[in-house]
Design a protein around this motif. Sequence first.
Motif, PDB file in Angstrom:
ATOM      1  N   ARG A   1       0.812 -10.327   2.810  1.00  0.00           N
ATOM      2  CA  ARG A   1       0.820 -10.181   4.260  1.00  0.00           C
ATOM      3  C   ARG A   1      -0.137  -9.061   4.559  1.00  0.00           C
ATOM      4  NH1 ARG A   1       6.471  -9.523   7.037  1.00  0.00           N
ATOM      5  NH2 ARG A   1       7.499  -9.556   5.038  1.00  0.00           N
ATOM      6  N   ALA A   2      -0.801  -9.189   5.674  1.00  0.00           N
ATOM      7  CA  ALA A   2      -1.837  -8.201   5.995  1.00  0.00           C
ATOM      8  C   ALA A   2      -1.249  -6.803   5.971  1.00  0.00           C
ATOM      9  CB  ALA A   2      -2.406  -8.514   7.364  1.00  0.00           C
ATOM     10  N   ASP A   3      -1.985  -5.894   5.365  1.00  0.00           N
ATOM     11  CA  ASP A   3      -1.672  -4.485   5.443  1.00  0.00           C
ATOM     12  C   ASP A   3      -0.264  -4.114   4.967  1.00  0.00           C
ATOM     13  OD1 ASP A   3      -3.014  -2.182   5.838  1.00  0.00           O
ATOM     14  OD2 ASP A   3      -2.223  -1.841   7.840  1.00  0.00           O
TER      15      ASP A   3
ATOM     16  N   ALA B   1      -4.194   7.094  -1.944  1.00  0.00           N
ATOM     17  CA  ALA B   1      -5.309   7.413  -2.837  1.00  0.00           C
ATOM     18  C   ALA B   1      -5.702   6.203  -3.683  1.00  0.00           C
ATOM     19  CB  ALA B   1      -4.947   8.600  -3.732  1.00  0.00           C
ATOM     20  N   PHE B   2      -4.707   5.541  -4.255  1.00  0.00           N
ATOM     21  CA  PHE B   2      -5.005   4.419  -5.155  1.00  0.00           C
ATOM     22  C   PHE B   2      -4.207   3.194  -4.725  1.00  0.00           C
ATOM     23  CE2 PHE B   2      -5.547   8.363  -7.640  1.00  0.00           C
ATOM     24  CZ  PHE B   2      -6.917   8.258  -7.868  1.00  0.00           C
ATOM     25  N   PRO B   3      -4.645   2.525  -3.663  1.00  0.00           N
ATOM     26  CA  PRO B   3      -3.878   1.387  -3.159  1.00  0.00           C
ATOM     27  C   PRO B   3      -4.162   0.103  -3.938  1.00  0.00           C
ATOM     28  CG  PRO B   3      -5.803   1.710  -1.798  1.00  0.00           C
ATOM     29  CD  PRO B   3      -5.878   2.747  -2.878  1.00  0.00           C
ATOM     30  N   LYS B   4      -3.341  -0.887  -3.678  1.00  0.00           N
ATOM     31  CA  LYS B   4      -3.570  -2.216  -4.236  1.00  0.00           C
ATOM     32  C   LYS B   4      -4.282  -3.069  -3.183  1.00  0.00           C
ATOM     33  CE  LYS B   4      -0.356  -1.727  -7.752  1.00  0.00           C
ATOM     34  NZ  LYS B   4      -0.345  -0.271  -7.665  1.00  0.00           N
ATOM     35  N   THR B   5      -4.943  -4.113  -3.654  1.00  0.00           N
ATOM     36  CA  THR B   5      -5.572  -5.053  -2.717  1.00  0.00           C
ATOM     37  C   THR B   5      -4.485  -5.888  -2.058  1.00  0.00           C
ATOM     38  OG1 THR B   5      -5.646  -6.786  -4.363  1.00  0.00           O
ATOM     39  CG2 THR B   5      -7.569  -5.342  -4.237  1.00  0.00           C
TER      40      THR B   5
END
Length: 457
Positions: free
Chosen positions: A226-228, A429-433
């Motif tokens: 789901r978006a965002d 800082a280190f998000p997932k796609t």
Amino acid sequence: MLRTHTCGELNKEYKDKEVVLCGWVHRRRDHGKLIFIDIRDRYGLTQIVFVPSVSKEAHDEAQKLGPEFVVKVTGTVNVRPEKNVNPDLSTGDMEVCATGLEILNSSEVPVFEVDDTADVSEELRLTYRYLDLRREKLLNSLKLRHKLCAVIHSFLDKQEFLEIETPVLTKSTPEGARDFLVPSRLNPGEFFALPQSPQLFKQILMVSGLDKYYQIVKCFRDEDLRADRQPEFTQLDMEMSFAEEEDVFDVTERMFKIIFKELKGIDIKTPFARITHKEAMDKYKSDKPDLRKEQGEDFAFVWVVDFPLFKYNKDEKKWDSEHHPFTSFREEDSGLLEGKDLDKIRSRSYDLVLNGNEIGSGSVRIHKQDVQQKIFDIIGFDQEEAQKRFGFLLKAFQYGAPPHAGVAYGIDRLVAIMAGLDSIRDTIAFPKTQKGNCLLTDAPAEIDAKQLKDLGL
Ligand code: ASP
């Protein structure tokens, strides 16, 4: 120490001072004999000028510099002539005239410019996140996030909340999403679940008499794309004993008042507006109404209350909890628990909505074992199933559970709104796609056969 000052610290007051700065080469301009570089660190940018007559050695060395090289510059602070002052920089009225230059490390030519104006695909940004995080927009977002958490810690400490950590390897908590599961090597065939929230632990802490709990904590939900959304996200999780809606609203409103004052210099209006779920749906066709057009002001908070306790799940032909099954309900609606009009029962849950975004939700909890079991029955957990899944909570409720209430606020979303960012990924800082991958580390990844065997899989 390698440096005497940071790249954001100096101004004309430091005239003639000998300084040593370290940083990354942001920009280099050769003007015939003079070479100018801007060096950058977390704190800012400082212009360095290399003049052959001051140090031929440093000037020669400066010719080797490429973008993002890491350097140590020794030099003297010069005041810039009026016409060369850069009013956009805190260091814009000075420059350092280099007497020495040491290249601490070279850099490959960066795959994109470390500059907020550069238009770069998110895929590339996430793959080279260390370069992306050097950009001002992301840096500012992380600074805001840090400051937000610092204000929260300080405020809640003064209100006598205790920060208590809860396990990450645990049992399933029903927040309406799929669990991430972790196989147990020591108990083959058995699995831990990563917490969808610390809901059950925080309630048990109330049974323990801890009275006021909070934690800024990672939660894990294996949701469809789901978006965002992020599969792991951060909540400010809170719980209070001998508390009802008004207590949660009061502490929340005082906290947000301080947050907005300290971080944005804005006086937000309290108490926040309140609207029932029904009014919100009738008037705005949304349970997350954006009241900015009413209220005027940039940040419009509203509590949405009186959500239905249950919602009918047409696919599975059963009742589900609207919030989660630990939510209490209006005493005056309790007679409806025995009938068919379950959708008419009003819960004691509440959402906090900011500019049309749900930034938090919580509820007054059930604290009686028999009532909790009744709710489990309605949503289809018979005694045996309820015992298997939540027996520990039901048992704890037999040992003097106090009335309690709580709430959780989404830190990622809050930072995004406060920083005016479109995506919560820019607050992490280190998000997932959106597909749940980490492009930096390439996780998730296959594991080798031996690891699978050890886990009995
Ligand atoms: N555990 C809930 C959630 O994560 C919040 C709460 O009821 O306190 O949404």
